[in-house]
Write a protein that holds these residues in place. Sequence first.
Motif, PDB file in Angstrom:
ATOM      1  N   GLU A 277      17.024   9.776  17.543  1.00 17.54           N
ATOM      2  CA  GLU A 277      17.205   8.693  18.040  1.00 17.54           C
ATOM      3  C   GLU A 277      16.147   7.798  18.386  1.00 17.54           C
ATOM      4  OE1 GLU A 277      20.188   7.213  20.405  1.00 17.54           O
ATOM      5  OE2 GLU A 277      21.779   8.402  19.812  1.00 17.54           O
ATOM      6  N   MET A 278      15.528   8.368  18.969  1.00 23.77           N
ATOM      7  CA  MET A 278      14.115   8.342  19.793  1.00 23.77           C
ATOM      8  C   MET A 278      12.863   8.368  18.374  1.00 23.77           C
ATOM      9  SD  MET A 278      13.328  10.664  23.483  1.00 23.77           S
ATOM     10  CE  MET A 278      14.657  11.502  23.924  1.00 23.77           C
ATOM     11  N   LEU A 279      12.975   9.247  17.052  1.00 29.15           N
ATOM     12  CA  LEU A 279      11.900   8.706  16.374  1.00 29.15           C
ATOM     13  C   LEU A 279      12.768   7.906  15.322  1.00 29.15           C
ATOM     14  CD1 LEU A 279      11.362  12.651  15.432  1.00 29.15           C
ATOM     15  CD2 LEU A 279       9.683  11.044  16.826  1.00 29.15           C
ATOM     16  N   GLU A 324       6.964  11.742  26.831  1.00 30.81           N
ATOM     17  CA  GLU A 324       5.307  12.711  25.858  1.00 30.81           C
ATOM     18  C   GLU A 324       6.418  12.324  24.713  1.00 30.81           C
ATOM     19  OE1 GLU A 324       4.526  15.739  27.801  1.00 30.81           O
ATOM     20  OE2 GLU A 324       4.960  13.687  29.180  1.00 30.81           O
ATOM     21  N   LEU A 325       7.172  12.419  24.462  1.00 25.10           N
ATOM     22  CA  LEU A 325       7.172  12.136  22.815  1.00 25.10           C
ATOM     23  C   LEU A 325       6.581  10.965  22.349  1.00 25.10           C
ATOM     24  CD1 LEU A 325       8.698  12.912  20.639  1.00 25.10           C
ATOM     25  CD2 LEU A 325      10.933  11.151  20.414  1.00 25.10           C
ATOM     26  N   THR A 326       6.383   9.830  22.633  1.00 24.50           N
ATOM     27  CA  THR A 326       5.420   8.824  22.728  1.00 24.50           C
ATOM     28  C   THR A 326       4.606   9.252  23.269  1.00 24.50           C
ATOM     29  OG1 THR A 326       7.140   7.198  23.017  1.00 24.50           O
ATOM     30  CG2 THR A 326       5.623   6.258  23.372  1.00 24.50           C
ATOM     31  N   LEU A 332      -2.180  11.546  22.193  1.00 27.77           N
ATOM     32  CA  LEU A 332      -2.559  11.649  23.635  1.00 27.77           C
ATOM     33  C   LEU A 332      -2.285  12.389  24.470  1.00 27.77           C
ATOM     34  CD1 LEU A 332      -1.271   7.831  24.351  1.00 27.77           C
ATOM     35  CD2 LEU A 332      -3.948   8.336  23.646  1.00 27.77           C
ATOM     36  N   LEU A 333      -1.384  13.847  24.503  1.00 25.35           N
ATOM     37  CA  LEU A 333      -1.203  14.845  24.789  1.00 25.35           C
ATOM     38  C   LEU A 333      -2.272  15.257  24.312  1.00 25.35           C
ATOM     39  CD1 LEU A 333       3.026  14.976  24.711  1.00 25.35           C
ATOM     40  CD2 LEU A 333       1.346  14.230  26.729  1.00 25.35           C
ATOM     41  N   LYS A 334      -3.048  16.092  25.559  1.00 25.78           N
ATOM     42  CA  LYS A 334      -4.600  17.597  25.575  1.00 25.78           C
ATOM     43  C   LYS A 334      -4.042  18.392  24.957  1.00 25.78           C
ATOM     44  CE  LYS A 334      -7.886  19.571  28.030  1.00 25.78           C
ATOM     45  NZ  LYS A 334      -8.306  19.349  29.666  1.00 25.78           N
ATOM     46  N   ASP A 335      -2.308  19.153  25.584  1.00 30.01           N
ATOM     47  CA  ASP A 335      -2.163  20.372  25.052  1.00 30.01           C
ATOM     48  C   ASP A 335      -0.345  19.949  24.265  1.00 30.01           C
ATOM     49  OD1 ASP A 335      -4.157  22.265  26.172  1.00 30.01           O
ATOM     50  OD2 ASP A 335      -3.206  21.156  28.148  1.00 30.01           O
ATOM     51  N   SER A 336      -0.192  19.884  23.357  1.00 29.64           N
ATOM     52  CA  SER A 336       0.908  19.266  23.125  1.00 29.64           C
ATOM     53  C   SER A 336       1.627  20.175  22.525  1.00 29.64           C
ATOM     54  CB  SER A 336       0.813  18.766  21.512  1.00 29.64           C
ATOM     55  OG  SER A 336       1.736  18.650  20.776  1.00 29.64           O
ATOM     56  N   PRO A 337       3.064  19.776  23.411  1.00 27.68           N
ATOM     57  CA  PRO A 337       4.075  21.329  22.924  1.00 27.68           C
ATOM     58  C   PRO A 337       5.218  21.401  21.582  1.00 27.68           C
ATOM     59  CG  PRO A 337       4.829  18.958  24.108  1.00 27.68           C
ATOM     60  CD  PRO A 337       3.390  18.867  24.113  1.00 27.68           C
ATOM     61  N   MET A 338       3.870  20.523  20.818  1.00 32.81           N
ATOM     62  CA  MET A 338       4.554  20.241  19.535  1.00 32.81           C
ATOM     63  C   MET A 338       3.407  21.434  18.662  1.00 32.81           C
ATOM     64  SD  MET A 338       7.730  18.909  19.484  1.00 32.81           S
ATOM     65  CE  MET A 338       7.794  18.659  17.586  1.00 32.81           C
ATOM     66  N   GLU A 339       2.422  21.629  19.018  1.00 34.58           N
ATOM     67  CA  GLU A 339       1.488  22.397  18.475  1.00 34.58           C
ATOM     68  C   GLU A 339       1.623  23.230  18.903  1.00 34.58           C
ATOM     69  OE1 GLU A 339      -0.870  20.847  15.876  1.00 34.58           O
ATOM     70  OE2 GLU A 339      -0.290  19.053  16.213  1.00 34.58           O
ATOM     71  N   HIS A 340       1.863  23.935  20.177  1.00 33.42           N
ATOM     72  CA  HIS A 340       1.604  25.136  20.396  1.00 33.42           C
ATOM     73  C   HIS A 340       2.566  25.292  21.897  1.00 33.42           C
ATOM     74  CE1 HIS A 340      -0.600  28.008  22.144  1.00 33.42           C
ATOM     75  NE2 HIS A 340      -0.471  28.721  22.704  1.00 33.42           N
ATOM     76  N   VAL A 341       3.838  26.759  21.708  1.00 35.10           N
ATOM     77  CA  VAL A 341       3.784  27.211  22.615  1.00 35.10           C
ATOM     78  C   VAL A 341       3.571  28.617  23.851  1.00 35.10           C
ATOM     79  CG1 VAL A 341       6.510  28.242  23.067  1.00 35.10           C
ATOM     80  CG2 VAL A 341       5.838  25.633  21.932  1.00 35.10           C
ATOM     81  N   GLU A 342       3.217  28.723  24.314  1.00 30.29           N
ATOM     82  CA  GLU A 342       2.700  29.493  25.198  1.00 30.29           C
ATOM     83  C   GLU A 342       3.331  31.190  24.409  1.00 30.29           C
ATOM     84  OE1 GLU A 342       0.780  32.063  26.636  1.00 30.29           O
ATOM     85  OE2 GLU A 342      -0.331  30.166  26.966  1.00 30.29           O
TER      86      GLU A 342
END
Length: 418
Positions: A277-279, A324-326, A332-342
């Motif tokens: 829905e958000m997307l 955060e999704l926006t 705008l996210l320096k450490d994107s949760p979608m790019e990298h999970v620790e």
Amino acid sequence: MGSVVTKSKPFLVAPSKPTPRGKLLFSPIDKIQILRSLLVSSVHVFAHTDGGGSVEIVNTIRQAISEALVLYYPLAGRLVDVGDGDLYIESTGEGVGFVEASADCSLEDVNFLKHPSVIPLEELVVDHRGWRVTDPPVVMQITKFTCGGFALGFAWHHLLADGTGAAQFLNAVGELARGLPHPTVDPVWARDSLLDVPPKMSSLPLSTPNLLQLEYSELNIPLDYINRTKENFFRQTGQSCTAFDVALATIWQCRTRAIGLEPTEPVRVYFAVNVREMLQAQPGYYGNSIFFQTVLSTSQEIAESPMVEIIKIIRSAKGTISTELTKWKRGLLKDSPMEHVELSYNTLGITYLKNLGFEHVDYGSGKPLSVTVRNEYKFVSFCVLGSPHTRENRVYINGRIVKKEHLGALRKEMELLK
């Protein structure tokens, strides 16, 4: 003597009519690091039906799969690796992998495959441990039992669909198997229209994650404990929380205590959130529409805090997902949760089966008695949380959560939940 499952040789089930050919691209979400190399296995158990024998139901489902693939034709294609870890799907119409199997017992003989299952999961799904990119990205197995019941083993590449999308496909197969002329939901591929990601953001992994030697385990959280914790949270905060909130906080605390990190060591949990829905995804979209939310704390805080406080931390993080999704969409996210999970041992991932849609699938013999999904992540601690089973008074968890040397301590922590 254990039960024996006899399998046919794998063969292909192709679309029942000609389908479009060509190259289909994936969305940036499909290609994020933690999804790109994963096949997910699931087992769906169905009781005997008076409407026909198990042989008839197998033939009916196989024909329904063939008809459903006319609409879901990308699932009948093959993945193509173009280098640098990037992939696309070539719509070839070759079909999905399929195996017919039979067990020399009834479902009752094996306790209806309840947990822990008498028959290993590997016997009920097509073995894809040696899967190659040229193999079918969807493989299915139907195992017939002497009572007329059956188990559907379903494995799919996560690039093609998330849990909600996979359930959408199986529900379409079920509707066609029951005689509907057309599924109630029209599937939509449209991966290129889901969202635009700024060019500076790569959808490919920056490095190859290290494999962790994690022990597979099956655990339970008493439903009474979850309900009491929800009531206690409401009394103390005046707010409600979900069974997922309680289960996530509980397994996070039990695991943190079991692995015994230094008090100041960071510990994380991450979980996937359905953001269709958000997307503003189109109705019928079955690609990955999930956002990974990570929650960070210290070992001491999670190990020693009252459960209410840990739930507060989780709910606070859930409340920021839309923002955060926006930010991620805008780069705008320096450490994107979608790019990298620790992907360290300090991190726990969890997913919840409830509300995905698997529980509604009906091939003509009624809805499933149970659904088990087993994610085989090898590079991060990860578990699957099942829907609450009120009849058995517990919530089931399975996955590779801790190393072998910490499994005993984890089980002891879980046993203290009353």
